[in-house]
Design a protein around this motif. Structure first.
Motif, PDB file in Angstrom:
ATOM      1  N   THR A   9     -34.117 -14.521   3.296  1.00 48.81           N
ATOM      2  CA  THR A   9     -33.125 -15.594   3.374  1.00 48.81           C
ATOM      3  C   THR A   9     -33.591 -16.608   4.420  1.00 48.81           C
ATOM      4  OG1 THR A   9     -31.858 -14.641   5.197  1.00 48.81           O
ATOM      5  CG2 THR A   9     -31.272 -13.893   2.976  1.00 48.81           C
ATOM      6  N   ASN A  11     -32.231 -17.644   7.169  1.00 44.43           N
ATOM      7  CA  ASN A  11     -32.140 -17.207   8.570  1.00 44.43           C
ATOM      8  C   ASN A  11     -33.284 -16.261   8.929  1.00 44.43           C
ATOM      9  OD1 ASN A  11     -29.896 -18.638   9.552  1.00 44.43           O
ATOM     10  ND2 ASN A  11     -28.494 -17.234   8.530  1.00 44.43           N
ATOM     11  N   PHE A  33     -29.692  -5.333   1.337  1.00 39.79           N
ATOM     12  CA  PHE A  33     -28.251  -5.609   1.335  1.00 39.79           C
ATOM     13  C   PHE A  33     -27.553  -4.805   0.235  1.00 39.79           C
ATOM     14  CE2 PHE A  33     -29.420  -9.978   3.085  1.00 39.79           C
ATOM     15  CZ  PHE A  33     -29.024  -9.672   4.371  1.00 39.79           C
ATOM     16  N   HIS A  38     -27.505  -3.089   5.884  1.00 35.18           N
ATOM     17  CA  HIS A  38     -27.075  -3.943   7.007  1.00 35.18           C
ATOM     18  C   HIS A  38     -25.781  -3.430   7.647  1.00 35.18           C
ATOM     19  CE1 HIS A  38     -25.074  -5.228   3.410  1.00 35.18           C
ATOM     20  NE2 HIS A  38     -24.347  -6.149   4.015  1.00 35.18           N
ATOM     21  N   GLY A  50     -23.542  -6.730  11.634  1.00 35.24           N
ATOM     22  CA  GLY A  50     -24.170  -6.241  10.410  1.00 35.24           C
ATOM     23  C   GLY A  50     -24.877  -7.332   9.635  1.00 35.24           C
ATOM     24  N   LYS A  51     -25.540  -8.244  10.349  1.00 38.64           N
ATOM     25  CA  LYS A  51     -26.248  -9.347   9.671  1.00 38.64           C
ATOM     26  C   LYS A  51     -27.684  -9.431  10.172  1.00 38.64           C
ATOM     27  CE  LYS A  51     -22.199 -12.239   8.938  1.00 38.64           C
ATOM     28  NZ  LYS A  51     -21.700 -13.601   8.900  1.00 38.64           N
ATOM     29  N   ILE A  52     -28.578  -9.815   9.251  1.00 40.46           N
ATOM     30  CA  ILE A  52     -29.951 -10.121   9.671  1.00 40.46           C
ATOM     31  C   ILE A  52     -29.978 -11.603  10.056  1.00 40.46           C
ATOM     32  CG2 ILE A  52     -30.936  -8.357   8.148  1.00 40.46           C
ATOM     33  CD1 ILE A  52     -31.619 -11.942   7.318  1.00 40.46           C
ATOM     34  N   PRO A  53     -30.929 -12.058  10.848  1.00 41.47           N
ATOM     35  CA  PRO A  53     -32.038 -11.324  11.441  1.00 41.47           C
ATOM     36  C   PRO A  53     -31.644 -10.649  12.752  1.00 41.47           C
ATOM     37  CG  PRO A  53     -32.248 -13.646  11.970  1.00 41.47           C
ATOM     38  CD  PRO A  53     -31.036 -13.515  11.085  1.00 41.47           C
ATOM     39  N   GLN A  70     -28.688 -13.033  16.185  1.00 44.63           N
ATOM     40  CA  GLN A  70     -28.364 -14.472  16.123  1.00 44.63           C
ATOM     41  C   GLN A  70     -29.666 -15.289  16.098  1.00 44.63           C
ATOM     42  OE1 GLN A  70     -25.625 -15.986  15.349  1.00 44.63           O
ATOM     43  NE2 GLN A  70     -24.258 -14.247  15.508  1.00 44.63           N
ATOM     44  N   THR A  71     -29.875 -15.944  14.970  1.00 42.34           N
ATOM     45  CA  THR A  71     -31.128 -16.660  14.723  1.00 42.34           C
ATOM     46  C   THR A  71     -31.516 -17.611  15.856  1.00 42.34           C
ATOM     47  OG1 THR A  71     -30.475 -16.588  12.407  1.00 42.34           O
ATOM     48  CG2 THR A  71     -32.295 -18.049  12.975  1.00 42.34           C
TER      49      THR A  71
HETATM   50  N1  LIG Z   1     -24.960 -16.577  12.676  1.00 46.86           N
HETATM   51  C1  LIG Z   1     -25.881 -15.595  12.173  1.00 46.86           C
HETATM   52  C2  LIG Z   1     -25.752 -15.562  10.674  1.00 46.86           C
HETATM   53  C3  LIG Z   1     -26.653 -14.496  10.059  1.00 46.86           C
HETATM   54  C4  LIG Z   1     -26.351 -14.332   8.579  1.00 46.86           C
HETATM   55  O1  LIG Z   1     -25.462 -14.962   7.993  1.00 46.86           O
HETATM   56  N2  LIG Z   1     -27.121 -13.437   7.929  1.00 46.86           N
HETATM   57  C5  LIG Z   1     -26.904 -13.152   6.533  1.00 46.86           C
HETATM   58  C6  LIG Z   1     -28.210 -13.333   5.760  1.00 46.86           C
HETATM   59  S1  LIG Z   1     -28.861 -14.944   5.960  1.00 46.86           S
HETATM   60  C7  LIG Z   1     -26.467 -11.710   6.390  1.00 46.86           C
HETATM   61  O2  LIG Z   1     -27.048 -10.823   6.981  1.00 46.86           O
HETATM   62  N3  LIG Z   1     -25.427 -11.491   5.585  1.00 46.86           N
HETATM   63  C8  LIG Z   1     -24.928 -10.174   5.323  1.00 46.86           C
HETATM   64  C9  LIG Z   1     -23.423 -10.158   5.319  1.00 46.86           C
HETATM   65  O3  LIG Z   1     -22.810 -11.224   5.498  1.00 46.86           O
HETATM   66  O4  LIG Z   1     -22.879  -9.082   5.123  1.00 46.86           O
HETATM   67  C10 LIG Z   1     -27.309 -15.944  12.588  1.00 46.86           C
HETATM   68  O5  LIG Z   1     -27.572 -17.129  12.833  1.00 46.86           O
HETATM   69  O6  LIG Z   1     -28.171 -15.064  12.688  1.00 46.86           O
END
Ligand SMILES: N[C@@H](CCC(=O)N[C@@H](CS)C(=O)NCC(=O)O)C(=O)O
Length: 208
Positions: A9, A11, A33, A38, A50-53, A70-71
């Motif tokens: 993705t 990010n 995912f 995650h 629970g979000k990448i990266p 947090q990216t």
């Molecule tokens: N604010 C976070 C946003 C990260 C984000 O939205 N990651 C998405 C993929 S690009 C994710 O892991 N989504 C999984 C989910 O929402 O469950 C950042 O900048 O790292």
């Protein structure tokens, strides 16, 4: 060796591009995912959201392992660690901050909204989709205007701002309907950045 938890993705690509461009060795882990990786307990210890990266640097600030999510925070941490891609000049640095903020809040918000309401909830009203599409186009116009005035977002040199903006901006100039704007300067910049070897390698991490 930095451990990188990512997926194909925008990010995730921002961080893999930064690692490649800085020449920092890393070990990519592609988070599945669909299998809910995650949200698994080990991943939640890295990022409670629970979000990448996410990254784990075994040689963190005190020489001890350090996990970060947090990216924007990760990219800035890697910039400090490597001493690369943050402009020395205060004006260019402020411009870098301006466009990094634009990407982290306005652009990411607009494109996340578009993704949610077109892909995850395709039954959404056209007003909602139109709203996020207009916000996306509006912010891409800001980048296009800036890139008409200077070669890169911070000024004369490639910086963290370009690294953060590239993945989403590059896919947008290809994907958005032509009537929302031709973005000639964004296109010129994105074609130039696409040729960088570190960007090619970073974009390939997690690609299907
Ligand atoms: N604010 C976070 C946003 C990260 C984000 O939205 N990651 C998405 C993929 S690009 C994710 O892991 N989504 C999984 C989910 O929402 O469950 C950042 O900048 O790292």
């Amino acid at each position: 060796m930095i451990e990188l938890y990512t997926a194909g993705t925008a990010n995730g690509q921002k961080v893999s591009i930064m690692l490649e461009e800085c020449g920092l060795p890393y070990n990519p882990h592609i988070v599945n995912f669909a299998a809910g990786e995650h949200l698994s307990p080990p991943f939640i210890t890295l990022n409670p959201a629970g979000k990448i990266p996410a990254i784990v640097d075994p040689e963190g600030p005190n020489g001890e392992p350090f996990a970060l999510s947090q990216t924007l925070a990760i990219v800035l941490y890697l910039a400090e660690k490597s001493g690369k891609f943050v402009p020395k000049d205060i004006w260019e640095r402020a411009e870098a901050y301006r466009y990094m903020s634009l990407v982290a809040s306005d652009i990411s918000g607009a494109f996340t909204g578009l993704f949610v309401f077109t892909h995850m909830h395709p039954q959404s009203t056209t007003q909602v989709v139109d709203h996020f599409q207009a916000q996306a186009a509006r912010n891409l116009r800001v980048l296009d205007k800036r890139l008409g005035d200077s070669p890169f977002l911070a000024g004369n040199a490639y910086s963290v701002a370009d690294i953060l903006a590239y993945p989403v901006a590059a896919s947008s100039v290809k994907g958005l309907p032509e009537q929302l704007g031709p973005y000639p300067n964004l296109r010129r910049w994105s074609e130039e950045i696409a040729e960088r070897p570190g960007v090619k390698r970073g974009m390939a991490v997690g690609a299907p």
